[in-house]
Design a protein around this motif. Structure first.
Motif, PDB file in Angstrom:
ATOM      1  N   ARG A   3       1.317  -9.282   1.099  1.00 21.78           N
ATOM      2  CA  ARG A   3       2.196 -10.512   0.898  1.00 21.78           C
ATOM      3  C   ARG A   3       1.817 -11.450   1.893  1.00 21.78           C
ATOM      4  O   ARG A   3       1.855 -11.097   3.029  1.00 21.78           O
ATOM      5  CB  ARG A   3       3.442 -10.174   0.716  1.00 21.78           C
ATOM      6  CG  ARG A   3       3.777  -9.436  -0.438  1.00 21.78           C
ATOM      7  CD  ARG A   3       5.362  -9.654  -0.698  1.00 21.78           C
ATOM      8  NE  ARG A   3       5.748  -8.631  -1.741  1.00 21.78           N
ATOM      9  CZ  ARG A   3       5.893  -7.410  -1.374  1.00 21.78           C
ATOM     10  NH1 ARG A   3       6.214  -7.016  -0.080  1.00 21.78           N
ATOM     11  NH2 ARG A   3       6.411  -6.555  -2.431  1.00 21.78           N
ATOM     12  N   ASN A   4       1.318 -12.689   1.686  1.00 20.05           N
ATOM     13  CA  ASN A   4       1.382 -13.642   2.690  1.00 20.05           C
ATOM     14  C   ASN A   4       1.842 -14.918   2.526  1.00 20.05           C
ATOM     15  O   ASN A   4       1.205 -16.095   3.214  1.00 20.05           O
ATOM     16  CB  ASN A   4      -0.262 -13.762   2.932  1.00 20.05           C
ATOM     17  CG  ASN A   4      -1.218 -14.077   1.745  1.00 20.05           C
ATOM     18  OD1 ASN A   4      -0.414 -14.151   0.596  1.00 20.05           O
ATOM     19  ND2 ASN A   4      -2.459 -13.820   1.838  1.00 20.05           N
ATOM     20  N   GLY A   5       3.058 -15.015   1.963  1.00 15.82           N
ATOM     21  CA  GLY A   5       3.844 -16.269   1.749  1.00 15.82           C
ATOM     22  C   GLY A   5       4.231 -16.479   2.862  1.00 15.82           C
ATOM     23  O   GLY A   5       4.530 -15.892   3.905  1.00 15.82           O
ATOM     24  N   LYS A   6       4.658 -18.065   3.238  1.00 19.39           N
ATOM     25  CA  LYS A   6       5.359 -18.342   4.292  1.00 19.39           C
ATOM     26  C   LYS A   6       6.743 -18.854   3.687  1.00 19.39           C
ATOM     27  O   LYS A   6       6.910 -19.766   2.815  1.00 19.39           O
ATOM     28  CB  LYS A   6       4.577 -19.670   5.024  1.00 19.39           C
ATOM     29  CG  LYS A   6       3.319 -19.327   5.428  1.00 19.39           C
ATOM     30  CD  LYS A   6       2.808 -20.530   6.100  1.00 19.39           C
ATOM     31  CE  LYS A   6       1.904 -20.217   7.231  1.00 19.39           C
ATOM     32  NZ  LYS A   6       1.723 -21.346   8.074  1.00 19.39           N
ATOM     33  N   TYR A  29       6.063 -10.985   4.776  1.00 15.62           N
ATOM     34  CA  TYR A  29       5.844 -12.417   4.657  1.00 15.62           C
ATOM     35  C   TYR A  29       6.035 -13.209   6.242  1.00 15.62           C
ATOM     36  O   TYR A  29       6.358 -12.482   7.176  1.00 15.62           O
ATOM     37  CB  TYR A  29       7.236 -13.230   4.121  1.00 15.62           C
ATOM     38  CG  TYR A  29       7.285 -12.747   2.666  1.00 15.62           C
ATOM     39  CD1 TYR A  29       6.483 -13.059   1.837  1.00 15.62           C
ATOM     40  CD2 TYR A  29       8.316 -11.947   2.292  1.00 15.62           C
ATOM     41  CE1 TYR A  29       6.478 -12.585   0.369  1.00 15.62           C
ATOM     42  CE2 TYR A  29       8.628 -11.489   0.789  1.00 15.62           C
ATOM     43  CZ  TYR A  29       7.477 -11.790  -0.252  1.00 15.62           C
ATOM     44  OH  TYR A  29       7.608 -11.578  -1.268  1.00 15.62           O
ATOM     45  N   ASP A  50       5.673 -21.774   1.799  1.00 15.13           N
ATOM     46  CA  ASP A  50       5.549 -21.672   0.433  1.00 15.13           C
ATOM     47  C   ASP A  50       7.050 -21.462  -0.340  1.00 15.13           C
ATOM     48  O   ASP A  50       7.081 -21.688  -1.452  1.00 15.13           O
ATOM     49  CB  ASP A  50       4.729 -20.477  -0.022  1.00 15.13           C
ATOM     50  CG  ASP A  50       3.585 -20.599   0.735  1.00 15.13           C
ATOM     51  OD1 ASP A  50       2.572 -21.714   0.651  1.00 15.13           O
ATOM     52  OD2 ASP A  50       3.078 -19.660   1.641  1.00 15.13           O
ATOM     53  N   LEU A  51       8.042 -21.135   0.404  1.00 12.00           N
ATOM     54  CA  LEU A  51       9.255 -21.104  -0.286  1.00 12.00           C
ATOM     55  C   LEU A  51      10.346 -21.325   0.965  1.00 12.00           C
ATOM     56  O   LEU A  51      10.197 -21.004   1.991  1.00 12.00           O
ATOM     57  CB  LEU A  51       9.334 -19.653  -0.496  1.00 12.00           C
ATOM     58  CG  LEU A  51      10.408 -19.153  -1.642  1.00 12.00           C
ATOM     59  CD1 LEU A  51       9.987 -17.840  -2.232  1.00 12.00           C
ATOM     60  CD2 LEU A  51      11.806 -18.605  -0.821  1.00 12.00           C
ATOM     61  N   PHE A 120       7.461 -15.741  -6.136  1.00  6.62           N
ATOM     62  CA  PHE A 120       5.996 -16.087  -5.729  1.00  6.62           C
ATOM     63  C   PHE A 120       5.049 -15.984  -6.815  1.00  6.62           C
ATOM     64  O   PHE A 120       4.142 -16.551  -7.253  1.00  6.62           O
ATOM     65  CB  PHE A 120       5.729 -15.155  -4.594  1.00  6.62           C
ATOM     66  CG  PHE A 120       5.976 -15.834  -3.179  1.00  6.62           C
ATOM     67  CD1 PHE A 120       5.396 -16.917  -2.893  1.00  6.62           C
ATOM     68  CD2 PHE A 120       6.857 -15.242  -2.309  1.00  6.62           C
ATOM     69  CE1 PHE A 120       5.471 -17.356  -1.621  1.00  6.62           C
ATOM     70  CE2 PHE A 120       7.238 -15.597  -1.084  1.00  6.62           C
ATOM     71  CZ  PHE A 120       6.518 -17.246  -0.675  1.00  6.62           C
ATOM     72  N   LYS A 123       5.252 -18.683  -9.366  1.00  8.71           N
ATOM     73  CA  LYS A 123       4.234 -19.815  -8.534  1.00  8.71           C
ATOM     74  C   LYS A 123       2.820 -19.486  -8.627  1.00  8.71           C
ATOM     75  O   LYS A 123       2.218 -20.407  -9.154  1.00  8.71           O
ATOM     76  CB  LYS A 123       4.713 -19.787  -6.841  1.00  8.71           C
ATOM     77  CG  LYS A 123       4.338 -21.154  -6.360  1.00  8.71           C
ATOM     78  CD  LYS A 123       4.600 -21.163  -4.579  1.00  8.71           C
ATOM     79  CE  LYS A 123       3.921 -22.504  -4.353  1.00  8.71           C
ATOM     80  NZ  LYS A 123       4.296 -22.669  -2.787  1.00  8.71           N
ATOM     81  N   GLN A 124       2.347 -18.526  -8.461  1.00  7.82           N
ATOM     82  CA  GLN A 124       1.006 -18.167  -8.832  1.00  7.82           C
ATOM     83  C   GLN A 124       0.468 -18.147 -10.167  1.00  7.82           C
ATOM     84  O   GLN A 124      -0.376 -18.956 -10.424  1.00  7.82           O
ATOM     85  CB  GLN A 124       1.136 -16.419  -8.403  1.00  7.82           C
ATOM     86  CG  GLN A 124      -0.731 -15.721  -8.790  1.00  7.82           C
ATOM     87  CD  GLN A 124      -1.263 -16.372  -7.654  1.00  7.82           C
ATOM     88  OE1 GLN A 124      -1.164 -16.450  -6.439  1.00  7.82           O
ATOM     89  NE2 GLN A 124      -2.884 -16.180  -7.842  1.00  7.82           N
TER      90      GLN A 124
END
Ligand SMILES: Nc1ncnc2c1ncn2[C@@H]1O[C@H](COP(=O)(O)OP(=O)(O)OP(=O)(O)O)[C@@H](O)[C@H]1O
Ligand SMILES: [Mg+2]
Length: 463
Positions: A3-6, A29, A50-51, A120, A123-124
């Motif tokens: 996971r690489n969301g911010k 994250y 991103d969130l 996420f 969103k993707q």
């Protein structure tokens, strides 16, 4: 799972803030924190979240206020609200204001993890859907342009560059001049420009400036009123007006009379004109594409073409190479035409023999692609073979068609005079052998060094 969301976490309770940040970092994250709405907005300047996961009740700027600000900046940024137990009104308000989700206190780790994961994923999916929509749009555009562009064959770099130019200029109103020998595909490119442009729903109107006497050409393009000249029995709307919003293609512009050239200059400059026999000025919005088989620059030098008009139309110029200068495309073109005419004539043809292809490659093709198309059609109709053979080709392809001496050639020392036929012979052999030097040298019975030196001397290097 990677996971690489911010995620930006916002809460005024330092303990909750710390434990949430830890939980999410463990999930993989990239997490930043802020202790109220105002701080959050500041943090977002350097942290591209991103969130956003935010509490509702906070000093300075509360969660709902933050939500409003975030929506203004980026309507697609997912925001998840953390609401106190029993403050369901807050949650409803949050969703109304565009929050994606809410979680209620006391917070449960698993619930938070799942909601964030889902957000996420959503969103993707949205991004993919967006991408797909873009791609479909692109495909649809290509499809409408299909008739125009995908049928145009050209692997040669010169042609590839032309396709690029067509795409680049299509959606501008720039005047385009297409120059090329007869049958090189000028009309085809003119259509491609129109069909790849936003003007595609509007008319593409074609007028051959060489085919009509001056007055007829003028009335054709500008229109006339009844009685404007002998034979004008009714009002006529000109093609420029008919094409309004679309494209006017003026073919063989080199043949236009001086008087017509003046009138055209005005249309190009101001996009306006009058009908013959009428004073009222008509304004139009048309893209103008012109074609010529002449070298207009030298026509200008000879005083046969107006210099000011030349500069007006010479904005974007597309030089279509003669077929002999892109002979690598011949095989493709010949096979395309073979398919087309075999189907049309219901002949089960399987191909073109290598000797026939060689003969075609060696020919000069003064009539270019159109001539090739005619030659293939004729062969398809006449042949009794199941592939096109040399004897299905017309006699013209077997004649020595390289003009060795033009009537006005000056008398040169023999050695220099012989250079011209020598160059032509080598060029022809090179074409016949697809520019393969070893084969060409063998065909001419010279060694490769000799051939190479002559290629250099005559500037026959291909790109
Ligand atoms: N690159 C190409 N790929 C496929 N077909 C082509 C190509 N170029 C030309 N043709 C075909 O060759 C024929 C001649 O093309 P086109 O009429 O566009 O040439 P032109 O330069 O306008 O000729 P003219 O000078 O006689 O007006 C047409 O049937 C066209 O479909
Ligand atoms: Mg044409």
């Amino acid at each position: 799972m990677e996971r690489n969301g911010k995620i930006l976490v916002v809460d005024d309770d330092p303990l909750i803030l710390k434990s949430l940040a830890e939980l999410l970092r463990l999930e993989g994250y990239d997490v930043a924190t802020a202790s109220n709405g105002r701080e959050a907005l500041e943090r977002l300047r350097s942290f591209a979240a991103d969130l956003v996961l935010t509490d509702v009740n906070m000093p300075e700027l509360d969660g709902l206020g933050l939500l409003v600000k975030l929506r203004e900046r980026d309507p697609d940024l997912p925001v998840i609200m953390i609401t106190g137990f029993g403050t369901i009104e807050n949650a409803v308000q949050a969703i109304k204001n565009g929050a994606h989700h809410y979680v209620t206190k006391p917070l449960k780790d698993d619930e938070i993890k799942i909601i964030i994961r889902r957000t996420f994923a959503q969103k993707q999916m949205d991004a993919e859907r967006y991408h797909l929509r873009r791609e479909n749009e692109h495909l649809r555009r290509r499809l409408t342009g299909r008739y125009a562009c995908d049928n145009i064959i050209g692997r040669d770099p010169k042609m590839q560059q032309i396709f690029d130019t067509v795409e680049t200029v299509a959606n501008t109103r720039a005047t385009v001049l297409i120059a090329g020998e007869s049958g090189t595909g000028k009309t085809m490119i003119a259509r491609a420009i129109h069909y790849n442009s936003k003007r595609v729903e509007k008319p593409f109107v074609e007028v051959n400036c060489g085919a009509l006497p001056e007055t007829l050409l003028e009335s054709e393009l500008f229109g006339h009123t009844r009685g404007a000249f002998t034979g004008a029995y009714k009002d006529k709307v000109g093609k420029f007006q008919l094409a309004n919003g679309g494209t006017v293609f003026l073919d063989e512009i080199g043949n236009a009379s001086p008087a017509f050239q003046v009138k055209l200059l005005r249309v190009l400059q101001d996009r306006e004109f009058e009908r013959i026999g009428q004073h009222e000025t008509i304004q139009i919005d048309v893209r103008i594409v012109l074609a010529t088989h002449m070298d207009l620059a030298s026509a200008v030098k000879r005083g046969e073409f107006r210099e000011d008009l030349f500069y007006r139309i010479n904005v974007v110029t597309i030089d279509l190479p003669p077929l002999r200068d892109r002979i690598g495309d011949l095989d493709l073109l010949a096979h395309r035409f073979l398919e087309k005419y075999a189907a049309e004539n219901e002949k089960p043809l399987v191909g073109i023999s290598e000797p026939a292809l060689e003969r075609m490659r060696a020919y000069r093709w003064p009539g270019n692609v159109r001539e090739l198309e005619n030659v293939v059609e004729r062969a398809v109709v006449l042949t009794k073979n199941e592939e096109i053979k040399e004897d299905d080709l017309p006699p013209s392809l077997f004649e020595i068609d390289d003009p060795v001496l033009e009537p006005d050639d000056e008398i040169l020392p023999l050695k220099d005079a012989l250079a011209k036929p020598e160059k032509q012979i080598i060029e022809r052999a090179l074409r016949a052998n697809k520019w393969n030097r070893q084969k060409t040298a063998a065909a001419l019975k010279v060694n490769r060094t000799t051939l190479f030196n002559k290629i250099k001397k005559y500037g026959l290097l291909t790109d």
